[in-house]
Scaffold this motif. Structure first.
Motif, PDB file in Angstrom:
ATOM      1  N   GLY A  91       0.792  -1.230   0.000  1.00 49.47           N
ATOM      2  CA  GLY A  91       0.000   0.000   0.000  1.00 49.47           C
ATOM      3  C   GLY A  91       0.814   1.265   0.000  1.00 49.47           C
ATOM      4  N   VAL A  92       1.966   1.262  -0.683  1.00 47.48           N
ATOM      5  CA  VAL A  92       2.817   2.452  -0.763  1.00 47.48           C
ATOM      6  C   VAL A  92       2.350   3.315  -1.934  1.00 47.48           C
ATOM      7  CG1 VAL A  92       5.158   3.296  -1.183  1.00 47.48           C
ATOM      8  CG2 VAL A  92       4.786   1.247   0.225  1.00 47.48           C
ATOM      9  N   LYS A  93       2.104   4.580  -1.675  1.00 47.78           N
ATOM     10  CA  LYS A  93       1.740   5.489  -2.765  1.00 47.78           C
ATOM     11  C   LYS A  93       2.974   6.215  -3.258  1.00 47.78           C
ATOM     12  CE  LYS A  93      -1.346   9.084  -4.397  1.00 47.78           C
ATOM     13  NZ  LYS A  93      -2.551   9.896  -4.151  1.00 47.78           N
ATOM     14  N   VAL A  94       3.303   5.992  -4.525  1.00 44.69           N
ATOM     15  CA  VAL A  94       4.348   6.750  -5.211  1.00 44.69           C
ATOM     16  C   VAL A  94       3.632   7.640  -6.217  1.00 44.69           C
ATOM     17  CG1 VAL A  94       6.433   6.638  -6.604  1.00 44.69           C
ATOM     18  CG2 VAL A  94       5.981   4.855  -4.910  1.00 44.69           C
ATOM     19  N   CYS A  95       3.900   8.921  -6.167  1.00 47.29           N
ATOM     20  CA  CYS A  95       3.023   9.881  -6.839  1.00 47.29           C
ATOM     21  C   CYS A  95       3.403  10.197  -8.279  1.00 47.29           C
ATOM     22  CB  CYS A  95       2.977  11.164  -6.016  1.00 47.29           C
ATOM     23  SG  CYS A  95       2.448  10.910  -4.308  1.00 47.29           S
ATOM     24  N   GLU A  96       4.310   9.424  -8.854  1.00 48.91           N
ATOM     25  CA  GLU A  96       4.616   9.613 -10.274  1.00 48.91           C
ATOM     26  C   GLU A  96       3.532   8.949 -11.119  1.00 48.91           C
ATOM     27  OE1 GLU A  96       8.472   9.580 -12.146  1.00 48.91           O
ATOM     28  OE2 GLU A  96       9.354   8.993 -10.230  1.00 48.91           O
TER      29      GLU A  96
ATOM     30  N   HIS B  80       1.847   4.326   3.328  1.00 47.73           N
ATOM     31  CA  HIS B  80       2.628   5.523   2.990  1.00 47.73           C
ATOM     32  C   HIS B  80       1.843   6.392   2.013  1.00 47.73           C
ATOM     33  CE1 HIS B  80       6.387   7.737   2.179  1.00 47.73           C
ATOM     34  NE2 HIS B  80       6.074   7.671   0.899  1.00 47.73           N
ATOM     35  N   THR B  81       1.439   7.585   2.481  1.00 48.86           N
ATOM     36  CA  THR B  81       0.637   8.499   1.668  1.00 48.86           C
ATOM     37  C   THR B  81       1.222   9.898   1.766  1.00 48.86           C
ATOM     38  OG1 THR B  81      -1.340   7.166   2.149  1.00 48.86           O
ATOM     39  CG2 THR B  81      -1.695   9.367   1.221  1.00 48.86           C
ATOM     40  N   PRO B  82       2.082  10.268   0.828  1.00 39.56           N
ATOM     41  CA  PRO B  82       2.708  11.601   0.884  1.00 39.56           C
ATOM     42  C   PRO B  82       1.697  12.703   0.571  1.00 39.56           C
ATOM     43  CG  PRO B  82       3.918  10.063  -0.555  1.00 39.56           C
ATOM     44  CD  PRO B  82       2.591   9.459  -0.280  1.00 39.56           C
ATOM     45  N   GLN B  83       1.772  13.761   1.348  1.00 41.71           N
ATOM     46  CA  GLN B  83       0.985  14.964   1.084  1.00 41.71           C
ATOM     47  C   GLN B  83       1.893  16.180   1.260  1.00 41.71           C
ATOM     48  OE1 GLN B  83      -1.854  14.732  -0.181  1.00 41.71           O
ATOM     49  NE2 GLN B  83      -2.973  12.969   0.630  1.00 41.71           N
ATOM     50  N   ASP B  84       1.760  17.161   0.378  1.00 43.35           N
ATOM     51  CA  ASP B  84       2.617  18.341   0.476  1.00 43.35           C
ATOM     52  C   ASP B  84       2.136  19.290   1.573  1.00 43.35           C
ATOM     53  OD1 ASP B  84       0.392  19.536  -0.673  1.00 43.35           O
ATOM     54  OD2 ASP B  84       1.252  19.570  -2.684  1.00 43.35           O
TER      55      ASP B  84
ATOM     56  N   THR C 174      10.777  -4.348  -0.442  1.00 45.95           N
ATOM     57  CA  THR C 174       9.782  -4.438  -1.513  1.00 45.95           C
ATOM     58  C   THR C 174       8.666  -3.443  -1.243  1.00 45.95           C
ATOM     59  OG1 THR C 174      10.204  -6.791  -1.936  1.00 45.95           O
ATOM     60  CG2 THR C 174       8.129  -5.897  -2.740  1.00 45.95           C
ATOM     61  N   MET C 175       8.438  -2.544  -2.198  1.00 50.38           N
ATOM     62  CA  MET C 175       7.301  -1.623  -2.109  1.00 50.38           C
ATOM     63  C   MET C 175       6.181  -2.151  -3.001  1.00 50.38           C
ATOM     64  SD  MET C 175       8.797   2.283  -2.112  1.00 50.38           S
ATOM     65  CE  MET C 175       9.460   2.214  -3.775  1.00 50.38           C
ATOM     66  N   VAL C 176       5.044  -2.445  -2.402  1.00 49.78           N
ATOM     67  CA  VAL C 176       3.860  -2.829  -3.164  1.00 49.78           C
ATOM     68  C   VAL C 176       3.076  -1.548  -3.401  1.00 49.78           C
ATOM     69  CG1 VAL C 176       1.827  -4.306  -3.247  1.00 49.78           C
ATOM     70  CG2 VAL C 176       3.875  -5.075  -2.029  1.00 49.78           C
ATOM     71  N   THR C 177       3.132  -1.037  -4.628  1.00 50.87           N
ATOM     72  CA  THR C 177       2.647   0.309  -4.902  1.00 50.87           C
ATOM     73  C   THR C 177       1.166   0.329  -5.238  1.00 50.87           C
ATOM     74  OG1 THR C 177       3.361   0.118  -7.212  1.00 50.87           O
ATOM     75  CG2 THR C 177       4.903   1.112  -5.661  1.00 50.87           C
ATOM     76  N   ARG C 178       0.516   1.409  -4.824  1.00 52.28           N
ATOM     77  CA  ARG C 178      -0.921   1.571  -5.009  1.00 52.28           C
ATOM     78  C   ARG C 178      -1.235   2.136  -6.397  1.00 52.28           C
ATOM     79  NH1 ARG C 178      -1.382   4.757   0.391  1.00 52.28           N
ATOM     80  NH2 ARG C 178      -2.685   6.180  -0.803  1.00 52.28           N
ATOM     81  N   PRO C 179      -2.456   1.904  -6.868  1.00 57.27           N
ATOM     82  CA  PRO C 179      -2.840   2.401  -8.194  1.00 57.27           C
ATOM     83  C   PRO C 179      -3.486   3.777  -8.195  1.00 57.27           C
ATOM     84  CG  PRO C 179      -4.522   0.907  -7.400  1.00 57.27           C
ATOM     85  CD  PRO C 179      -3.473   0.975  -6.322  1.00 57.27           C
ATOM     86  N   ASP C 180      -3.629   4.411  -7.009  1.00 59.73           N
ATOM     87  CA  ASP C 180      -4.361   5.678  -6.932  1.00 59.73           C
ATOM     88  C   ASP C 180      -3.461   6.861  -7.281  1.00 59.73           C
ATOM     89  OD1 ASP C 180      -2.962   5.083  -4.598  1.00 59.73           O
ATOM     90  OD2 ASP C 180      -4.314   6.222  -3.307  1.00 59.73           O
ATOM     91  N   THR C 181      -2.886   6.799  -8.483  1.00 58.66           N
ATOM     92  CA  THR C 181      -1.999   7.841  -8.971  1.00 58.66           C
ATOM     93  C   THR C 181      -2.725   8.646 -10.047  1.00 58.66           C
ATOM     94  OG1 THR C 181      -1.106   6.173 -10.488  1.00 58.66           O
ATOM     95  CG2 THR C 181       0.126   6.575  -8.480  1.00 58.66           C
ATOM     96  N   ILE C 182      -2.018   9.640 -10.577  1.00 63.10           N
ATOM     97  CA  ILE C 182      -2.545  10.435 -11.702  1.00 63.10           C
ATOM     98  C   ILE C 182      -1.600  10.231 -12.888  1.00 63.10           C
ATOM     99  CG2 ILE C 182      -3.154  12.730 -12.527  1.00 63.10           C
ATOM    100  CD1 ILE C 182      -3.550  13.573  -9.626  1.00 63.10           C
ATOM    101  N   PRO C 183      -1.994   9.496 -13.926  1.00 62.79           N
ATOM    102  CA  PRO C 183      -3.267   8.788 -14.094  1.00 62.79           C
ATOM    103  C   PRO C 183      -3.312   7.508 -13.266  1.00 62.79           C
ATOM    104  CG  PRO C 183      -1.835   8.308 -15.947  1.00 62.79           C
ATOM    105  CD  PRO C 183      -1.107   9.319 -15.095  1.00 62.79           C
TER     106      PRO C 183
END
Length: 429
Positions: free
Chosen positions: A66-71, A312-316, A94-103
């Motif tokens: 559930g890691v969010k990478v924002c690229e 992990h959910t980065p916010q500015d 291992t980072m299992v990345t989330r699909p809630d990105t743009i796009p």
């Protein structure tokens, strides 16, 4: 060849902590050796390939679901490069990345971008998830077979709950035919819409919009009813309230292929930490009562909850420096996951093999990944850490681009000393 000597080896599968050494060859654990091994054989153990671990703990690397990478769309919050650096510094291999990105990661092309970019920019492993429905809109399921062939390890719409039960049911039936894992976010979406905290006296005193923990139970019970009907493999991304545990227990006892996770924030923090509207403590679902937090710890100890993750959910700064109601939800956690979870070890609530079973072994097994084990033949993805090293968390020292950690300024205990991926050192303190 690399020999890590003089370490306390944590084996989450056997549930043991034993002094010993680890011999690494060709990126894998070749042999687990006893502590009293004779190192005088220079042909077998060349001096330049020995690392003295100083009696510290050596464990399988963390597999963080559930890691969010924002690229690519929000690189100002987190990139693969900075997320990879943060992961390595936190013992996450291992980072299992989330699909809630743009796009949204909802096509083989966007999934391939995540895989390729991750491989180019990070030293840790990347295991991408794809969305369950197109654009995470809950109306039409994705081309699941193509995405699975492209490397998707699971399918999830993240915190966008699929409200159309017929769409969700069809997606689960199709996932079942592929043997794919569906990851749900247990929450009744109407009740939880706009909520900033958990309902109760604290929420009333602060005048904040709130949601009852029963919304989580209602969402989970709906998902589990569909699991019973479709026989799909299902994982609840975050369980945070005691009210949801009986339904989870019944589903497991009935033999359904169900697992559940909990975030480090719901294991170590409670609703009172919000204090005077501190937005770094605003997460989704909101922090719960202390009774709920204790229930989550006990559920991990019993095995009812299988996985601990950072979520992990980065916010500015701009999205967090707002009134509490309007501030974005989420917290970074790649670097704070291990020292935060060690609070439960130091307080005597959970032992280290149990913690690494939930952070390494169980997520690897659930996703079908080749890792999370301390045995011959397993990938040499390892973390060496000093469980007793004290420090004060300073968010400005985090390697993540975003610094939105609720642990800023807190006294913590436990430092990552080295991280290895496939036997190669990717971080050293």
């Amino acid at each position: 060849m690399l020999l890590l000597t003089n370490a306390i080896l944590i084996d989450p599968e056997r549930g043991t902590e034993e002094h010993g050494s680890v011999l690494i060859k060709d990126g894998r654990i070749n042999e687990i050796l006893p502590q009293d091994i004779d190192l005088s054989d220079k042909k077998r153990f060349p001096a330049g390939n020995l690392v003295d671990c100083g009696g510290k703990y050596l464990a399988p690397g963390i597999v963080d679901i559930g890691v969010k990478v924002c690229e690519p769309g929000e690189r100002h919050k987190e990139s693969f490069r900075t997320a990879g650096q943060a992961a390595a510094a936190g013992g996450v291999t291992t980072m299992v990345t989330r699909p809630d990105t743009i796009p949204t990661v909802d096509t083989p092309e966007t999934l391939e971008f995540a895989k390729r970019r991750g491989a180019e920019m990070t030293d840790v492993r990347i295991a991408p998830m794809a969305s369950l429905t197109k654009a995470r809109a809950g109306r039409e399921m994705v081309e699941m077979g193509f995405l699975r062939d492209a490397g998707a390890v699971a399918f999830s719409d993240g915190d966008n709950v699929v409200t159309d039960t017929k769409v969700l049911s069809r997606a689960m039936v199709y996932a079942r035919s592929l043997g794919a894992l569906v990851m749900g976010h247990p929450q009744e979406p109407v009740l939880s819409d706009g909520a900033a905290v958990t309902s109760g006296k604290f929420a009333s005193l602060r005048g904040l919009p709130s949601v009852s923990p029963l919304a989580e139970r209602m969402g989970l019970e709906r998902d589990l009813a569909l699991v019973e009907a479709t026989k799909v493999r299902y994982h609840a991304d975050q369980i945070s309230s005691a009210a949801a545990l009986p339904a989870l227990s019944r589903a497991k006892e009935a033999g359904h292929d169900v697992t559940a996770g909990v975030s480090i924030h719901h294991l170590t923090l409670n609703e009172l930490d919000v204090g005077d509207y501190r937005t770094f403590f605003k997460v989704k679902p909101p922090l719960r009562s202390e009774d709920d937090r204790v229930a989550m710890v006990e559920a991990v100890a019993s095995g009812l909850i299988d996985i601990i993750c950072s979520m992990h959910t980065p916010q500015d700064e701009e999205s967090k420096r707002l009134p509490y109601e309007q501030a974005a939800s989420g917290a970074v956690g790649l670097e704070t996951l291990l020292p935060a979870v060690l609070r439960l070890y130091h307080s005597g609530q959970l032992d280290l093999p149990t913690l690494f079973r939930a952070m390494s072994l169980n997520p690897a097994k659930r996703l079908g990944l080749d890792g999370g084990r301390m045995e011959a033949g397993a990938p040499a993805d390892l973390v060496l850490f000093d469980a007793g090293a004290p420090f004060v968390m300073d968010r400005e020292t985090l390697k993540s681009k975003s610094k939105n950690t609720p642990f800023d300024g807190q006294r913590m205990q436990g430092r990552v000393l080295r991280t290895y991926v496939a036997g190669h050192e990717v971080y050293a303190r």
